[in-house]
Design a protein around this motif. Structure first.
Motif: not given
Ligand SMILES: [Zn+2]
Length: 415
Positions: A334-338, A355-357, A391-396
């Motif tokens: 999540g941190f790496a994605t954000y 746009s990413d979000m 893990s990725y996008q929701k964490g972000a």
């Protein structure tokens, strides 16, 4: 790490809020070996061009943290298909001892008179053909190569270790291999010496404690180049000789995210950064100070900038700050994605972040429709399934919401 996914546009917003609620649920998995804390691994390996069989000598220095009759490590047994590891002998401190190696666990008795807080040194001699964890194959240009690929718990296919994210240790890789190979690993190169029969011994050492998932080494035909340095940290590119020009061009961009994250978060946590073209099964794998990228990450067009920014962000989140258990992976992904989206915001402006979000939100909602689950999902037993939109996008998104709540000034680690 990063896997590449296509995103579709769907617009619903509701389920995002649930992520905050679910953060209070904690993983229940216990550490695989809670009676010891590994301080240092020394992995000595001999590799050959004639066979995939490797010979290993591993020295593990550990502290006993609670009383226990036995010392236990993960190591995959010999299998009927000819792969797996066979232990030849084990020494505890200075004495050879008997051991048990069944069900992919290696154990021996804790030496008599050892008390909590004492240091124990264990040495294991073994050999075998790795079924996984060390990818012995050919590059896309047909050159033989060895690439470690540990995430999440695949290292114990060929390395005796506590193969769990919770136990971090310093690591030395001492690799003896045919001298045409370039060897690169975590940390710094301590020595490189010729050995008889056209071999070379390369010793790399990383003093900063690492989880086994991001310990690594490569022995392959690689060309290297110093891309530059950031705050005194050298940044190196290691690429296939056939991809030399494109690879050096593509990987040199690493200086930009490294500089950005250093100013946002703080000092880079490792003594050097190598970006390595490899045979990892992932798009990228964030090995500490020695990031591996898929071989097709090199195009000569700079297309891997986002991937590189993502893996470099992991050096702080995942590698330096490490989750206590597998199910807390959002602290890594999540941190790496954000942070990658923040990097794009710095490079291209706020519209890119938005746009990413938006894309991230759509992925989360699509995923939730098929499999509604919390960010920390302790029901997952196949660790590969942790690589999800949760893990990725929701964490972000959790971080994006936090940033919105506390403001940009507070949402900086560096003061
Ligand atoms: Zn990642």
């Amino acid at each position: 790490m990063l896997r590449i996914n296509k995103m579709r546009k769907i617009t619903v917003i509701l389920l995002l809020l649930s992520s905050l609620i679910h953060l209070t649920v904690f993983a229940g998995n216990s550490k695989q070996n809670s009676s010891i804390d590994v301080v240092n691994y020394k992995f000595r390996l001999t590799l050959s061009d004639a066979t995939d069989r490797i010979t290993g000598e591993t020295t593990i220095v550990m502290t006993l943290i609670s009383e226990d009759d036995s010392l236990r490590f993960d190591l995959v047994n010999s299998n009927p298909d000819g792969t797996g590891m066979r232990v030849d002998s084990v020494k505890v401190n200075t004495a050879k001892v008997t051991w048990n190696h069944t069900n992919n666990r290696l154990s021996c008795k804790t030496p008599a008179g050892t008390n909590t807080g004492d240091t124990i040194k264990l040495t294991i001699w073994y050999k075998g053909i790795p079924a996984d964890g060390l990818i012995i194959s050919e590059t896309k240009f047909g050159r033989r190569s060895f690439f470690a690929d540990h995430w999440p718990d695949r290292a114990s296919n060929y390395l005796p270790c506590v193969d769990h994210v919770s136990d971090k240790a310093a690591v030395d890789f001492i690799i003896t291999a045919p001298d045409h190979y370039t060897v690169v690993s975590n940390g710094l190169l301590i020595s490189e010496e010729p050995r008889s029969g056209g071999y070379k011994m390369s010793h790399w050492s990383e003093k900063t404690p690492l989880p086994v998932k991001v310990m690594t080494f490569a022995a392959a035909d690689l060309d290297k180049q110093l891309a530059g340095s950031v705050n005194g940290t050298e940044v190196w590119s290691y690429v296939y000789p056939e991809n030399r020009d494109e690879g050096f061009y593509d990987y040199a961009v690493a200086l930009v995210p490294l500089n950005y994250y250093t100013s946002l978060i703080g000092q880079y946590p490792f003594p050097k950064l190598a970006n390595v073209q490899s045979r990892t099964i992932y798009g990228g794998l964030e090995n500490a100070g020695c990031i591996f990228y898929s071989e097709n990450s090199v195009t000569g067009t700079g297309r891997s900038e986002g991937l590189i920014a993502h893996e470099i962000a992991h050096q702080w989140f995942g590698n330096s700050v490490t989750e206590a258990d597998w199910h807390h992976i959002w602290l890594s992904e999540g941190f790496a994605t954000y942070l990658t989206s923040m990097y794009w915001e710095m490079r291209l402006g706020e519209e890119r972040l938005k746009s990413d979000m938006k894309n991230a939100r759509n992925r989360v909602l699509r995923s939730a429709r098929n499999n509604p689950s919390p960010v920390i999902d302790t029901t997952i037993t196949n660790l590969m399934h942790l690589l999800s939109a949760n893990s990725y996008q929701k964490g972000a998104w959790v971080l994006h919401m936090l940033r919105n709540r506390i403001g940009d000034k507070a949402f900086r680690w560096k003061r």
